[in-house]
Scaffold this motif. Structure first.
Motif, PDB file in Angstrom:
ATOM      1  N   PRO A 155       0.828  -0.577  -0.076  1.00 56.63           N
ATOM      2  CA  PRO A 155       0.108   0.446  -0.121  1.00 56.63           C
ATOM      3  C   PRO A 155       1.071   1.375  -0.074  1.00 56.63           C
ATOM      4  CG  PRO A 155       0.026  -0.851   2.163  1.00 56.63           C
ATOM      5  CD  PRO A 155       0.902  -1.930   1.044  1.00 56.63           C
ATOM      6  N   GLU A 156       0.612   2.174  -0.954  1.00 59.04           N
ATOM      7  CA  GLU A 156       0.546   3.334  -0.732  1.00 59.04           C
ATOM      8  C   GLU A 156       0.159   4.563   0.238  1.00 59.04           C
ATOM      9  OE1 GLU A 156       2.845   4.840  -4.732  1.00 59.04           O
ATOM     10  OE2 GLU A 156       3.670   2.692  -5.055  1.00 59.04           O
ATOM     11  N   SER A 157      -0.997   4.430   0.166  1.00 58.50           N
ATOM     12  CA  SER A 157      -1.393   5.919   0.850  1.00 58.50           C
ATOM     13  C   SER A 157      -3.067   5.014   0.933  1.00 58.50           C
ATOM     14  CB  SER A 157      -1.170   7.391  -0.126  1.00 58.50           C
ATOM     15  OG  SER A 157      -2.039   6.931  -1.281  1.00 58.50           O
ATOM     16  N   LEU A 158      -3.478   5.315   1.576  1.00 59.12           N
ATOM     17  CA  LEU A 158      -4.887   4.880   2.256  1.00 59.12           C
ATOM     18  C   LEU A 158      -5.707   6.483   2.291  1.00 59.12           C
ATOM     19  CD1 LEU A 158      -4.550   3.344   5.176  1.00 59.12           C
ATOM     20  CD2 LEU A 158      -4.547   2.243   3.177  1.00 59.12           C
ATOM     21  N   ASN A 159      -6.826   6.239   1.320  1.00 61.35           N
ATOM     22  CA  ASN A 159      -7.844   7.210   1.510  1.00 61.35           C
ATOM     23  C   ASN A 159      -9.254   6.306   1.427  1.00 61.35           C
ATOM     24  OD1 ASN A 159      -9.109   9.337   0.686  1.00 61.35           O
ATOM     25  ND2 ASN A 159      -8.428   9.424  -1.411  1.00 61.35           N
ATOM     26  N   LEU A 160      -9.281   6.120   2.302  1.00 61.91           N
ATOM     27  CA  LEU A 160     -10.434   5.605   3.050  1.00 61.91           C
ATOM     28  C   LEU A 160     -11.729   6.231   3.491  1.00 61.91           C
ATOM     29  CD1 LEU A 160      -8.908   2.386   4.797  1.00 61.91           C
ATOM     30  CD2 LEU A 160      -9.999   2.185   2.283  1.00 61.91           C
ATOM     31  N   THR A 161     -13.272   5.955   3.892  1.00 66.15           N
ATOM     32  CA  THR A 161     -13.549   6.713   4.840  1.00 66.15           C
ATOM     33  C   THR A 161     -15.024   5.308   5.232  1.00 66.15           C
ATOM     34  OG1 THR A 161     -15.368   7.546   3.026  1.00 66.15           O
ATOM     35  CG2 THR A 161     -14.126   9.236   3.559  1.00 66.15           C
ATOM     36  N   ALA A 162     -14.914   5.783   6.598  1.00 68.38           N
ATOM     37  CA  ALA A 162     -16.038   4.851   7.053  1.00 68.38           C
ATOM     38  C   ALA A 162     -17.210   5.996   7.695  1.00 68.38           C
ATOM     39  CB  ALA A 162     -15.525   4.228   8.564  1.00 68.38           C
ATOM     40  N   HIS A 163     -18.701   4.908   7.993  1.00 69.67           N
ATOM     41  CA  HIS A 163     -19.509   5.529   7.775  1.00 69.67           C
ATOM     42  C   HIS A 163     -20.353   3.857   9.485  1.00 69.67           C
ATOM     43  CE1 HIS A 163     -23.316   7.464   8.004  1.00 69.67           C
ATOM     44  NE2 HIS A 163     -23.797   6.227   8.078  1.00 69.67           N
ATOM     45  N   ARG A 164     -21.019   4.344  10.732  1.00 70.57           N
ATOM     46  CA  ARG A 164     -21.231   3.222  11.461  1.00 70.57           C
ATOM     47  C   ARG A 164     -23.058   3.737  11.357  1.00 70.57           C
ATOM     48  NH1 ARG A 164     -18.371   1.013  15.203  1.00 70.57           N
ATOM     49  NH2 ARG A 164     -16.713   3.356  14.846  1.00 70.57           N
ATOM     50  N   THR A 165     -23.971   3.325  11.373  1.00 72.62           N
ATOM     51  CA  THR A 165     -25.450   3.329  12.272  1.00 72.62           C
ATOM     52  C   THR A 165     -25.499   2.245  13.138  1.00 72.62           C
ATOM     53  OG1 THR A 165     -26.149   1.777  10.312  1.00 72.62           O
ATOM     54  CG2 THR A 165     -26.530   3.876  10.143  1.00 72.62           C
ATOM     55  N   LEU A 166     -25.808   2.765  14.538  1.00 70.50           N
ATOM     56  CA  LEU A 166     -26.377   1.620  15.495  1.00 70.50           C
ATOM     57  C   LEU A 166     -28.141   1.870  15.470  1.00 70.50           C
ATOM     58  CD1 LEU A 166     -23.782   3.035  16.230  1.00 70.50           C
ATOM     59  CD2 LEU A 166     -24.212   1.872  18.786  1.00 70.50           C
ATOM     60  N   SER A 167     -28.455   0.402  15.666  1.00 68.77           N
ATOM     61  CA  SER A 167     -29.849   0.153  15.931  1.00 68.77           C
ATOM     62  C   SER A 167     -30.500   0.806  16.818  1.00 68.77           C
ATOM     63  CB  SER A 167     -30.175  -1.879  15.339  1.00 68.77           C
ATOM     64  OG  SER A 167     -29.521  -2.543  16.966  1.00 68.77           O
ATOM     65  N   ALA A 168     -30.008   1.309  18.292  1.00 66.70           N
ATOM     66  CA  ALA A 168     -30.467   1.541  19.166  1.00 66.70           C
ATOM     67  C   ALA A 168     -29.468   2.422  19.819  1.00 66.70           C
ATOM     68  CB  ALA A 168     -31.098   0.195  20.040  1.00 66.70           C
ATOM     69  N   GLU A 169     -29.391   3.551  20.014  1.00 66.26           N
ATOM     70  CA  GLU A 169     -28.020   3.972  21.004  1.00 66.26           C
ATOM     71  C   GLU A 169     -28.593   4.190  22.416  1.00 66.26           C
ATOM     72  OE1 GLU A 169     -28.140   8.114  18.786  1.00 66.26           O
ATOM     73  OE2 GLU A 169     -27.058   7.094  17.446  1.00 66.26           O
ATOM     74  N   ARG A 170     -28.917   3.720  23.065  1.00 67.76           N
ATOM     75  CA  ARG A 170     -29.976   3.587  24.568  1.00 67.76           C
ATOM     76  C   ARG A 170     -30.473   2.384  25.062  1.00 67.76           C
ATOM     77  NH1 ARG A 170     -33.601   4.952  27.415  1.00 67.76           N
ATOM     78  NH2 ARG A 170     -33.239   6.542  29.542  1.00 67.76           N
ATOM     79  N   ILE A 171     -30.158   1.279  25.687  1.00 73.12           N
ATOM     80  CA  ILE A 171     -30.171  -0.017  25.749  1.00 73.12           C
ATOM     81  C   ILE A 171     -30.454  -0.299  27.206  1.00 73.12           C
ATOM     82  CG2 ILE A 171     -30.100  -0.875  23.860  1.00 73.12           C
ATOM     83  CD1 ILE A 171     -27.486  -2.352  24.439  1.00 73.12           C
ATOM     84  N   SER A 172     -30.926  -1.321  27.893  1.00 72.63           N
ATOM     85  CA  SER A 172     -31.061  -1.934  28.952  1.00 72.63           C
ATOM     86  C   SER A 172     -30.261  -2.812  28.986  1.00 72.63           C
ATOM     87  CB  SER A 172     -32.308  -2.684  29.545  1.00 72.63           C
ATOM     88  OG  SER A 172     -33.306  -3.460  28.118  1.00 72.63           O
ATOM     89  N   PRO A 173     -29.267  -3.746  29.807  1.00 76.99           N
ATOM     90  CA  PRO A 173     -28.333  -4.075  30.001  1.00 76.99           C
ATOM     91  C   PRO A 173     -29.052  -5.693  29.657  1.00 76.99           C
ATOM     92  CG  PRO A 173     -28.547  -3.323  32.378  1.00 76.99           C
ATOM     93  CD  PRO A 173     -29.946  -2.687  31.513  1.00 76.99           C
ATOM     94  N   GLY A 174     -28.211  -6.567  28.711  1.00 74.69           N
ATOM     95  CA  GLY A 174     -29.373  -7.899  28.534  1.00 74.69           C
ATOM     96  C   GLY A 174     -29.542  -7.649  26.684  1.00 74.69           C
ATOM     97  N   SER A 175     -29.864  -6.229  26.417  1.00 73.04           N
ATOM     98  CA  SER A 175     -30.498  -5.615  25.044  1.00 73.04           C
ATOM     99  C   SER A 175     -29.694  -5.991  24.275  1.00 73.04           C
ATOM    100  CB  SER A 175     -30.958  -4.870  25.178  1.00 73.04           C
ATOM    101  OG  SER A 175     -31.906  -4.316  26.299  1.00 73.04           O
ATOM    102  N   THR A 176     -29.664  -6.199  22.726  1.00 70.56           N
ATOM    103  CA  THR A 176     -28.429  -6.245  21.834  1.00 70.56           C
ATOM    104  C   THR A 176     -28.924  -4.940  20.864  1.00 70.56           C
ATOM    105  OG1 THR A 176     -30.091  -7.483  20.062  1.00 70.56           O
ATOM    106  CG2 THR A 176     -28.485  -9.386  21.532  1.00 70.56           C
ATOM    107  N   VAL A 177     -27.794  -5.050  20.015  1.00 67.15           N
ATOM    108  CA  VAL A 177     -27.728  -3.200  19.607  1.00 67.15           C
ATOM    109  C   VAL A 177     -26.455  -3.923  17.887  1.00 67.15           C
ATOM    110  CG1 VAL A 177     -26.975  -1.399  19.114  1.00 67.15           C
ATOM    111  CG2 VAL A 177     -27.139  -2.136  20.845  1.00 67.15           C
ATOM    112  N   THR A 178     -27.589  -4.299  17.561  1.00 59.81           N
ATOM    113  CA  THR A 178     -26.327  -4.038  15.714  1.00 59.81           C
ATOM    114  C   THR A 178     -26.342  -3.172  15.467  1.00 59.81           C
ATOM    115  OG1 THR A 178     -28.340  -6.126  15.262  1.00 59.81           O
ATOM    116  CG2 THR A 178     -26.866  -4.945  13.456  1.00 59.81           C
ATOM    117  N   ILE A 179     -24.740  -3.242  14.767  1.00 57.12           N
ATOM    118  CA  ILE A 179     -23.689  -2.567  14.223  1.00 57.12           C
ATOM    119  C   ILE A 179     -23.302  -1.990  13.265  1.00 57.12           C
ATOM    120  CG2 ILE A 179     -21.529  -0.994  14.449  1.00 57.12           C
ATOM    121  CD1 ILE A 179     -21.939  -1.625  17.918  1.00 57.12           C
ATOM    122  N   GLU A 180     -23.847  -1.304  12.398  1.00 58.45           N
ATOM    123  CA  GLU A 180     -23.068  -2.054  10.752  1.00 58.45           C
ATOM    124  C   GLU A 180     -22.220  -0.717  10.484  1.00 58.45           C
ATOM    125  OE1 GLU A 180     -26.888  -1.717   8.531  1.00 58.45           O
ATOM    126  OE2 GLU A 180     -25.502  -1.902   6.387  1.00 58.45           O
TER     127      GLU A 180
END
Lengths: 164, 429
Positions: free
Chosen positions: B45-70
């Motif tokens: 690799p000579e140089s890195l030109n990348l962008t990233a984007h993240r989405t969360l299915s929920a931002e505030r949950i109770s313990p034991g609940s699940t969140v999907t991160i894309e």
């Protein structure tokens, strides 16, 4: 697969070099090589991979000494090639451990092994081909060629490292 | 020494050794290494030109609940032979499905997307970046960068409901609520008698007393019920919360703090919180659901620490006014008595909910016979500590954390301590 191949490479280095040295009548040296190989194996088993680069350098040095003490060069070639394989695979194993995706790991492993064995195969074939030709050079010409090679590699590495 | 430098050094060594010994076979041994070096560098690799984007299915949950991160990563630069994309997760999150890191090759102008599901304990995390490590197939040339992303995840503490926490602060606020105010007025509980005054409801006339007194009419007076100022202090000192084997009783204290604050806010009180943990954290007093949310968020971030001791604790009067109710949630230690006595002297009504560290530790160590005597001594020491606290006027609830907090709250906190003393129940649970 990577782990098994790493262990196999280390075991083969020890076997080949120790056998070659023992054939030359140097039993003590053969035992030392075996112990060094076992140390590498144990360190790798315990997941201590940072020593693999030192072990690689040590086994390359041992291979050179083998040629110097007139053990057939095929043993040294096997020693260097297998040391390189073990070092490469131990580093690659660390990289694989960083991913928790089994499908990615499998794909990367296949691609890596294919390229590694291709390169090593070419290297060994090139060495065998080179031994078939015999060119007589004076010391000056040989030294000039060596310096040219060193300069070429140095400039290549320097350019790439400056990019890095 | 980097891999490339080591490889180059080994190649030099072989060539120089070969030339030095005039041994062509030795020089030839460098060939596999040179080919390996060139193959590695060929498509590094000579140089890195990348962008990233993240989405969360929920931002505030109770313990034991699940969140999907894309996560979506786009390569705007040249093709990358091998790239490790790693999302570093905090220790309280656990991946239960998918992979948080990928090891892939990423062609030019291509996009890769993947998702994974996490589950976790109480805590908060802000996802600021995604780590990208690009290298050639043999790992000789490495380029590392952090791709900025956004997203945060808050896992709130487990919610335990306590119906009613009976407190009796010396001073209440002006708004009506559920806490007896030690003042006559409108209410439910009988407070006293006074002469009938114009405007009093005829229903409040105490006919029996009025008949006995002759010409004067007397009215019943009821105890006013108001809201109060309540300050909750959560003890997060490491030395009293953590035990051998990395076990901590702090989670139980957090559970108690959630239950107590929710119950008191639900009854309309003005509640503030102080967490004496890794970082001292004050939540200024407030009312209602908004305040409950603030307290829950602060409790989600609470961690044990060893920076502050109670001796240096200064309670700002603006936050916890004198004569108000203070509820301390702490496993307690012997040197806390002077501090608590001082609080009592300043007029605070003090209730201590103390998760029992002796029972907790004894359970963690198993039922070995050799420990029985030690446990017995520790239990006696604790009994003495709790008795001394009661002597300085502190209401203490000793909570064995194996018992659910709701049960303890119902038994020991739902009625005033004087009532529980009278029926011999609760305060020594």
């Amino acid at each position: 697969m990577t782990l098994i191949l790493t262990f196999t490479s280390i075991a083969l280095i020890v076997g080949v070099l120790a056998f070659g040295i023992a054939m030359n009548g140097r039993i003590l040296a053969s035992v030392i090589v075996t112990i060094l190989g076992l140390v590498w194996l144990v360190l790798h088993l315990r997941g201590i991979n940072r020593f693999s680069r030192f072990m690689f350098a040590i086994f390359v040095l041992i291979s050179l000494i083998c040629v110097w003490v007139e053990i057939p060069p095929s043993f040294a070639l096997a020693g260097i090639t297998l040391s390189l394989t073990a070092w490469d695979l131990s580093t690659f194993g660390q990289r694989l451990a960083m991913t928790d995706s089994p499908s990615d790991a499998r794909q990367s492993e296949n691609a890596h092994l294919l390229r590694l064995f291709l390169v090593l195969g070419l290297g060994v074939s090139g060495y065998i081909a080179a031994t078939l030709f015999e060119v007589n050079l004076t010391f000056g010409a040989a030294a000039l060629l060596a310096l040219l090679g060193i300069w070429g590699i140095s400039s290549l590495v320097y350019r790439l490292r400056s990019c890095e | 020494m980097s891999r490339i430098a080591l490889l180059a050094a080994v190649i030099y060594l072989i060539i120089l050794a070969g030339v030095g010994t005039l041994n062509g076979a030795m020089v030839g041994l460098a060939l596999p290494l040179v080919l390996y070096l060139l193959a590695g560098l060929w498509r590094g690799p000579e140089s890195l030109n990348l962008t990233a984007h993240r989405t969360l299915s929920a931002e505030r949950i109770s313990p034991g609940s699940t969140v999907t991160i894309e996560i979506t990563v786009t390569n705007h630069g040249e093709a990358l032979e091998q790239i490790l994309l790693r999302d570093q997760l905090p220790p309280f999150l656990e991946v239960i499905e998918g992979a948080s890191s990928r090891l892939v090759s990423l062609p030019a102008r291509e996009t890769i997307s993947w998702s994974y599901t996490v589950q976790g304990r109480r805590g908060s995390h802000t996802f600021t970046h995604l780590e990208a490590l690009a290298e050639d197939r043999f790992g000789l040339l490495t380029k590392k960068t952090l791709l900025p992303t956004t997203g945060s995840l808050l896992i709130l503490p487990s919610l335990v409901r306590a119906r009613h926490i009976a407190i009796r602060p010396r001073q209440t606020r002006v708004y009506s609520g559920m806490i007896p105010a030690h003042q006559g007025g409108t209410g439910i509980e009988f407070f006293g008698l006074r002469e009938f005054q114009p405007g009093d409801s005829p229903h409040h006339i105490n006919w029996r007393v009025s008949a006995r007194q002759g010409s004067t009419l007397y009215s019943n007076e009821y105890q006013q019920e108001r809201v109060a100022d309540v300050g909750i202090i959560l003890d997060g000192r490491r030395r009293v919360n953590e035990f051998g084997g990395g076990r901590s009783i702090f989670e139980s204290s957090v559970v108690a703090a959630v239950a107590v604050s929710s119950a008191l806010l639900g009854e309309g009180n003005r509640v503030g919180l102080f967490i004496n943990g890794k970082r001292p954290k004050w939540t200024s007093p407030g009312y209602g659901k908004y305040q409950r949310e603030r307290i829950m968020q602060d409790l989600a971030l609470a961690e044990v620490g060893d920076s502050h001791d109670f001796k240096s604790l200064i309670i700002p009067r603006r936050l916890f006014p004198p004569n108000s109710q203070i509820i301390l949630i702490s496993p307690l230690s012997a040197d806390d008595i002077p501090v608590l006595s001082q609080m009592r002297a300043r007029g605070y009504q003090l209730l201590v909910i103390s998760p029992d560290p002796v029972s907790f530790e004894a359970r963690g160590l198993g039922g070995r016979p050799s420990l029985q005597l030690a446990v017995r001594i520790a239990r006696l020491q604790r009994e003495v500590l709790l008795r001394d606290m009661r002597h300085v006027g502190v209401q203490v609830v000793n909570w064995d954390v194996a018992v659910p907090f709701e049960q303890v709250a119902r038994a020991a906190l739902s009625r005033p301590s004087s009532f529980l003393h009278a029926i011999q129940r609760g305060v020594r649970s």
